[in-house]
Design a protein around this motif. Structure first.
Motif, mmCIF file in Angstrom:
data_model
loop_
_atom_site.group_PDB
_atom_site.id
_atom_site.type_symbol
_atom_site.label_atom_id
_atom_site.label_comp_id
_atom_site.label_asym_id
_atom_site.label_seq_id
_atom_site.Cartn_x
_atom_site.Cartn_y
_atom_site.Cartn_z
ATOM 1 N N GLY A 75 -27.707 -29.572 -6.634
ATOM 2 C CA GLY A 75 -26.471 -30.653 -6.418
ATOM 3 C C GLY A 75 -26.619 -31.995 -6.627
ATOM 4 N N VAL A 76 -25.636 -32.639 -7.064
ATOM 5 C CA VAL A 76 -25.743 -34.276 -7.115
ATOM 6 C C VAL A 76 -24.629 -34.771 -6.595
ATOM 7 N N LEU A 77 -24.619 -35.958 -6.110
ATOM 8 C CA LEU A 77 -23.395 -36.858 -5.798
ATOM 9 C C LEU A 77 -23.241 -37.680 -6.757
ATOM 10 N N ARG A 78 -22.236 -37.726 -7.316
ATOM 11 C CA ARG A 78 -21.836 -38.565 -8.462
ATOM 12 C C ARG A 78 -20.847 -39.976 -8.041
ATOM 13 N N VAL A 79 -21.512 -40.829 -8.185
ATOM 14 C CA VAL A 79 -20.903 -42.344 -7.790
ATOM 15 C C VAL A 79 -20.100 -42.960 -9.242
ATOM 16 N N LEU A 80 -18.892 -43.141 -9.193
ATOM 17 C CA LEU A 80 -18.533 -43.849 -10.308
ATOM 18 C C LEU A 80 -18.104 -45.282 -9.675
ATOM 19 N N ARG A 81 -18.422 -46.119 -10.740
ATOM 20 C CA ARG A 81 -18.183 -47.639 -10.380
ATOM 21 C C ARG A 81 -17.392 -48.422 -11.494
ATOM 22 N N ASP A 107 -18.755 -34.679 -5.790
ATOM 23 C CA ASP A 107 -20.075 -33.693 -5.368
ATOM 24 C C ASP A 107 -19.922 -32.724 -6.514
ATOM 25 N N SER A 108 -21.237 -32.414 -7.129
ATOM 26 C CA SER A 108 -21.076 -31.490 -8.300
ATOM 27 C C SER A 108 -21.120 -30.006 -8.170
ATOM 28 N N THR A 109 -21.228 -29.872 -6.794
ATOM 29 C CA THR A 109 -21.191 -28.265 -6.283
ATOM 30 C C THR A 109 -19.983 -27.662 -6.127
ATOM 31 N N ARG A 110 -18.917 -28.465 -6.115
ATOM 32 C CA ARG A 110 -17.439 -27.987 -6.052
ATOM 33 C C ARG A 110 -16.629 -28.564 -7.178
ATOM 34 N N PRO A 111 -15.421 -28.015 -7.341
ATOM 35 C CA PRO A 111 -14.674 -28.381 -8.386
ATOM 36 C C PRO A 111 -14.170 -29.839 -8.190
ATOM 37 N N ALA A 128 -29.361 -36.808 -6.354
ATOM 38 C CA ALA A 128 -29.733 -35.461 -5.692
ATOM 39 C C ALA A 128 -29.437 -35.428 -4.260
ATOM 40 N N HIS A 129 -28.763 -34.185 -3.929
ATOM 41 C CA HIS A 129 -28.456 -34.407 -2.510
ATOM 42 C C HIS A 129 -29.700 -34.751 -1.436
ATOM 43 N N ARG A 130 -30.966 -33.997 -1.849
ATOM 44 C CA ARG A 130 -31.995 -34.057 -1.116
ATOM 45 C C ARG A 130 -32.680 -35.731 -0.616
ATOM 46 N N LEU A 131 -32.088 -36.511 -1.794
ATOM 47 C CA LEU A 131 -32.428 -38.017 -1.598
ATOM 48 C C LEU A 131 -31.581 -38.668 -0.637
ATOM 49 N N VAL A 132 -30.358 -38.145 -0.253
ATOM 50 C CA VAL A 132 -29.713 -38.855 0.641
ATOM 51 C C VAL A 132 -29.717 -38.116 1.956
ATOM 52 N N LEU A 134 -28.250 -35.059 2.605
ATOM 53 C CA LEU A 134 -27.010 -34.442 2.841
ATOM 54 C C LEU A 134 -27.082 -33.011 1.847
ATOM 55 N N THR A 135 -26.338 -32.090 2.630
ATOM 56 C CA THR A 135 -25.953 -30.859 2.061
ATOM 57 C C THR A 135 -24.893 -31.015 1.454
ATOM 58 N N ALA A 136 -24.408 -30.113 0.588
ATOM 59 C CA ALA A 136 -23.190 -30.260 -0.277
ATOM 60 C C ALA A 136 -21.770 -30.046 0.951
ATOM 61 N N ALA A 137 -22.040 -29.494 1.957
ATOM 62 C CA ALA A 137 -21.030 -29.226 2.812
ATOM 63 C C ALA A 137 -20.916 -30.419 3.668
ATOM 64 N N GLU A 138 -22.050 -31.013 3.920
ATOM 65 C CA GLU A 138 -21.976 -32.395 4.648
ATOM 66 C C GLU A 138 -21.268 -33.611 3.787
ATOM 67 N N ALA A 139 -21.667 -33.542 2.579
ATOM 68 C CA ALA A 139 -21.166 -34.242 1.741
ATOM 69 C C ALA A 139 -19.482 -34.462 1.450
#
Length: 315
Positions: A75-81, A107-111, A128-132, A134-139
């Protein structure tokens, strides 16, 4: 507007994805975690971080459906600017709208759903979650919350992304050097937002727990790594550190030991590391003394390290 859980990814329900430059009214179904958005005009990859500049005509909708339309990956976190125009996003029962210099995270792991009602240009960062750490739930505490790009770490990241968005092509020869800055600022911003967003001490302790766990994984080989040194390096008391681990049903010492053993098991299962002696595998994870390492491994997994390597046990 339909609820996210009511969205169906089936082709018969949603409109087809329009190609770049198509007429207004396009809908893009995000099929994989880090799928590039329609209208992408340039990308920069920095390991697990990708920065893309996207331009399009609105209205446009991006939908990550309830049921993934491709096999799950990291999963990844998607930041839009936004650079021009506005972005409206919804996820985890929250929604927010942002314009430059603001930021918003999905967050890409949920709708999720993002909408642009007019012409737009934006920078899309996937991490990628691992780089920050955080797990998907924590994000979930970070998603669909507008972040001001006018002060603090958010301002630094916003300015950096604006520069990449506006001048990335002109500085193509040096842009790879900025990758570390993107990663570092993004991770620091997430950690800061988790602390600031804490409405109760429990969330603050969770943020500290993430930071401590990330630190342990990076220092497993240090023989002196223990609860006392961890508490000192994170500027908390030993009692407080023990408290946040107890909330997860484990002690700091036990968690460190389990992480070390898990690292050893992973390396023993890797044929590419068969040239390393078993004792060295233990030392690489901070478990010194062959007999000590063997006893701990057997107590945890029911077999010795040597037997595990021979049998190629599964995790």
């Amino acid at each position: 507007m339909p609820r996210l859980e009511e969205l169906d990814p089936a082709p018969a329900v949603v409109r087809p994805v329009l190609p770049r430059g198509a007429a207004p009214g396009g809908v893009q179904i995000v099929r994989v975690h880090d799928e590039l958005l329609d209208g992408t005009i340039s990308t920069h990859q920095f390991g697990g971080v990708r920065v893309a500049v996207v331009q399009g005509e609105g209205p446009r909708e991006l939908i990550r459906p309830v049921r993934p339309t491709a096999p799950a990956g990291e999963g990844v976190l998607r930041v839009l600017r936004p650079l021009t125009g506005a972005v409206w996003a919804v996820q985890d029962d929250r929604h927010g709208a942002v314009r430059a210099p603001q930021l918003i995270c999905l967050d890409s792991t949920r709708p999720y759903k993002a909408s642009m009602q007019g012409d737009f240009r934006l920078v899309d960062v996937t991490v990628a979650h691992r780089l920050v750490g955080l797990t998907a739930a924590e994000a979930a505490a970070l998603t669909a919350r507008p972040w001001s790009g006018g002060e603090g770490l958010a301002a630094l990241l916003s300015s950096l992304l604006e520069g990449l968005g506006r001048h990335g092509r002109e500085v193509a020869t040096a842009v790879d050097l900025l990758g570390g800055s993107v990663v570092g600022l993004t991770a620091a911003l997430f950690a800061e937002r988790m602390r600031e967003g804490a409405e109760d001490p429990r969330i603050a302790r969770q943020a500290l727990m993430l930071k401590v766990q990330s630190s342990v994984r990076a220092r497993l080989a240090e023989p002196g790594l223990n609860a006392v040194t961890l508490a000192r390096s994170h500027h908390v008391s030993l009692r407080y550190l023990q408290k946040i681990f107890q909330e997860h049903g484990i002690s700091p010492a036990r968690w460190i030991r389990d992480e070390r053993l898990a690292r050893c098991r992973s390396e023993l299962a890797d044929p590419l590391l068969d040239h390393l002696p078993v004792a060295l595998i233990g030392e690489r994870a901070g478990l010194y003394g062959a007999s000590h390492f063997s006893r701990l491994f057997r107590d945890r997994y029911g077999t010795t390290p040597r037997e595990y390597r021979k049998e190629r046990g599964t995790p």
